[in-house]
Design an enzyme around this catalytic site. Structure first.
Site, PDB file in Angstrom:
ATOM      1  N   GLY A  14      71.515  98.892   2.099  1.00 52.21           N
ATOM      2  CA  GLY A  14      72.235  99.158   3.344  1.00 52.21           C
ATOM      3  C   GLY A  14      71.422 100.113   4.379  1.00 52.21           C
ATOM      4  O   GLY A  14      72.261 100.646   5.103  1.00 52.21           O
ATOM      5  N   SER A  15      70.037 100.353   4.123  1.00 50.69           N
ATOM      6  CA  SER A  15      69.510 101.318   4.925  1.00 50.69           C
ATOM      7  C   SER A  15      69.357 100.792   6.450  1.00 50.69           C
ATOM      8  O   SER A  15      69.586 101.735   7.361  1.00 50.69           O
ATOM      9  CB  SER A  15      68.161 101.632   4.410  1.00 50.69           C
ATOM     10  OG  SER A  15      67.067 100.495   4.506  1.00 50.69           O
ATOM     11  N   ASN A 111      68.945  88.319  12.189  1.00 48.79           N
ATOM     12  CA  ASN A 111      68.583  88.870  10.703  1.00 48.79           C
ATOM     13  C   ASN A 111      67.294  89.480  11.085  1.00 48.79           C
ATOM     14  O   ASN A 111      66.476  89.333  12.046  1.00 48.79           O
ATOM     15  CB  ASN A 111      68.346  87.477  10.047  1.00 48.79           C
ATOM     16  CG  ASN A 111      67.759  88.007   8.483  1.00 48.79           C
ATOM     17  OD1 ASN A 111      68.265  88.814   7.817  1.00 48.79           O
ATOM     18  ND2 ASN A 111      66.823  87.238   7.851  1.00 48.79           N
ATOM     19  N   HIS A 113      63.838  90.440   8.866  1.00 44.31           N
ATOM     20  CA  HIS A 113      62.980  90.092   7.764  1.00 44.31           C
ATOM     21  C   HIS A 113      61.520  91.014   7.750  1.00 44.31           C
ATOM     22  O   HIS A 113      60.993  91.114   8.710  1.00 44.31           O
ATOM     23  CB  HIS A 113      62.667  88.556   7.744  1.00 44.31           C
ATOM     24  CG  HIS A 113      61.893  88.177   6.707  1.00 44.31           C
ATOM     25  ND1 HIS A 113      62.496  87.921   5.514  1.00 44.31           N
ATOM     26  CD2 HIS A 113      60.516  87.786   6.675  1.00 44.31           C
ATOM     27  CE1 HIS A 113      61.505  87.466   4.515  1.00 44.31           C
ATOM     28  NE2 HIS A 113      60.220  87.348   5.370  1.00 44.31           N
TER      29      HIS A 113
HETATM   30  C1  GRF Z   1      65.219  94.631   4.447  1.00 48.42           C
HETATM   31  O1  GRF Z   1      63.773  94.938   4.069  1.00 48.42           O
HETATM   32  C2  GRF Z   1      65.371  93.195   5.209  1.00 48.42           C
HETATM   33  O2  GRF Z   1      64.188  93.184   6.022  1.00 48.42           O
HETATM   34  C3  GRF Z   1      65.703  92.266   4.431  1.00 48.42           C
HETATM   35  O3  GRF Z   1      66.513  92.798   3.325  1.00 48.42           O
HETATM   36  C4  GRF Z   1      66.283  94.209   3.549  1.00 48.42           C
HETATM   37  C5  GRF Z   1      67.288  95.004   3.732  1.00 48.42           C
HETATM   38  O4  GRF Z   1      67.203  96.449   3.340  1.00 48.42           O
HETATM   39  N1  GRF Z   1      66.101  91.206   4.854  1.00 48.42           N
HETATM   40  P1  GRF Z   1      68.499  97.301   3.381  1.00 48.42           P
HETATM   41  O5  GRF Z   1      69.586  97.101   2.454  1.00 48.42           O
HETATM   42  O6  GRF Z   1      68.884  97.487   4.772  1.00 48.42           O
HETATM   43  O7  GRF Z   1      67.976  98.622   2.978  1.00 48.42           O
END
Ligand code: GRF
Length: 198
Positions: A14-15, A111, A113
């Site tokens: 969830g960063s 989304n 990515h």
């Molecule tokens: C991120 O690197 C995003 O690009 C991918 O999943 C990861 C989620 O990271 N879809 P976080 O949970 O937001 O730290």
């Protein structure tokens, strides 16, 4: 001020969710986080929602590994609609969305990515970029459609791959940019919302 009501979906740490909630709290982002939903009961993203006093819920995903059971997806639609969500923000949500969600929120699901799409879809995209000998990779925000890491690209940021990079270091640099890019893209949606075109 009119604030865009958003719902955040995630399965992991969830960063990105934290980065978005911090920008909202500091007043930099004219959005309102109505709910954070996870398909993983003990996902840290739910703790982050609690830390920021945002409504949060665990959605039991059902028997499939990479998508939601149809009943669960209908329930997700109900939860998001019930919370008055206008934009659905996927932040590390590890399931493919299908008709119930895509029909309920057309061009309203985005989304992020960790690659320069259309290159390197799927898991651990930064490792794929390293293994392919790329000099540059990055991150992409895109609209969600029925395919994995597909859909119209909204914005991208580039990250240089250094000669001595490890997967961990590269991923960390990509995430720093994600935390800038995602709130910036959501801010564009907030502007449209204030202008009533959303
Ligand atoms: C991120 O690197 C995003 O690009 C991918 O999943 C990861 C989620 O990271 N879809 P976080 O949970 O937001 O730290």
């Amino acid at each position: 001020m009119k604030r865009l009501p958003i719902g955040i979906l995630g399965s992991g740490k969830g960063s990105n969710c934290r980065a978005i909630l911090e920008r909202i709290r500091s007043g930099d982002l004219a959005a309102e986080a109505r709910v954070v939903i996870s398909d993983v009961l003990d996902a840290p993203i739910l703790d982050i929602a609690r830390e920021f006093s945002v409504a949060n819920a665990y959605l039991p995903p059902g028997q499939f590994r990479t998508r939601l059971e149809p009943e669960a997806e209908e329930e997700l639609v109900k939860m998001l609609r019930g919370a008055g969500v206008g934009l659905v923000v996927l932040a590390g949500f590890m399931r493919v969305l299908r008709a119930p969600m895509l029909r309920a929120f057309p061009q309203r699901i985005i989304n992020i990515h960790p690659s320069l799409l259309p290159k390197f879809t799927g898991l651990e995209a930064w490792k794929q970029a390293l293994a392919a000998g790329e000099k540059v990779t990055g991150c992409t925000v895109h609209y969600v459609d029925e395919r994995v890491d597909h859909g119209q690209i909204i914005a991208q940021r580039e990250v240089a791959i250094l000669p001595d990079d490890t997967p961990e270091r590269l991923h960390a640099r990509i995430q720093i940019l994600e935390h800038e890019l995602y709130p910036a893209v959501i801010a564009q949606f907030c502007q449209q919302y204030r202008g009533r075109s959303l």
